[in-house]
Design a protein around this motif. Structure first.
Motif: not given
Ligand code: CA
Length: 221
Positions: A14-23, A103-109, A137-142
């Motif tokens: 549940t935690a990983v699935h949620g983190a993936l969707k959030d990312a 593990f920390a989600m940030a490290e997984l991502l 990593a930042t979801h920014e574009a240009g």
């Protein structure tokens, strides 16, 4: 990017699935190896997250079966086993990287981004085609030298799908596939809406429409 999560533990899943969707990943979650193999046979995935301790078929067997099919899908092993042996067998069995629980989600991502970058033959963290760039990593574009703009999750997912392969045309259903996981409602005209929004942020020429076929970003600039 569509990701298959193979994990039998409900809390971690549940935690990983949620983190993936959030990312902004289109993430599907299965609980055992058999379903994972069946799913991988019919659906394109950009990356697999594979737990090693699975009921029935062990994760290492699932990994062996995936590679025996000559399926090169990027794969990251997640394991509670702190034994060196299991990790080495995973890497030697064709995993691209591994992560030990907890593990920390940030490290997984971050590891997922690194695996995708390496497998895509990409030397730099940013994706680009010479006209546009996108930072996973930042979801920014240009566009060119214009200032960076932040993208919504789905804008990011759509532009990412196109910028992974500049010049390739993706149809509406292929784009939806990379934006929405199972059970997520696909709003009608969602793709058009997102492309409209991206063009507003990045310029009218950022994404090209190939009439009746789909959309693409230019190859090279
Ligand atoms: Ca497990």
């Amino acid at each position: 990017m569509r990701v298959l999560l193979v994990e039998d533990d409900p809390m971690i899943g549940t935690a990983v699935h949620g983190a993936l969707k959030d990312a902004a990943y289109a993430a599907d979650w299965v609980r055992d190896g058999r379903v994972a193999l069946d799913t991988l046979a019919i659906q394109h995935y950009d990356l697999v997250l594979l737990d090693l301790g699975l009921p029935g078929q062990d994760g290492l067997e699932v990994l062996a079966a995936i590679r025996a099919r000559r399926d090169p899908v990027p794969l990251l092993v997640i394991t509670a086993r702190d034994g060196l042996d299991a990790r080495l067998r995973g890497l030697d069995g064709g995993a691209d990287d591994y992560l030990v629980k907890p593990f920390a989600m940030a490290e997984l991502l971050a590891r997922m981004r690194a695996v995708l970058r390496r497998k895509g033959g990409q030397a730099t963290p940013r994706l680009g085609n010479g006209l546009l760039w996108l930072d996973p990593a930042t979801h920014e574009a240009g566009a060119g030298e214009a200032p960076a703009v932040p993208l919504s999750q789905r804008e990011f997912a759509l532009l990412h799908a196109l910028l992974v392969r500049p010049g390739a045309i993706l149809s509406r259903s292929e784009l939806e596939d990379r934006i929405y996981g199972w059970g997520e409602e696909v709003e009608s005209n969602a793709v058009e809406y997102l492309i409209h929004a991206l063009r507003r942020k990045l310029g009218a020429d950022a994404i090209r429409n190939v009439r009746g076929v789909g959309w693409m970003v230019a190859k090279g600039g």
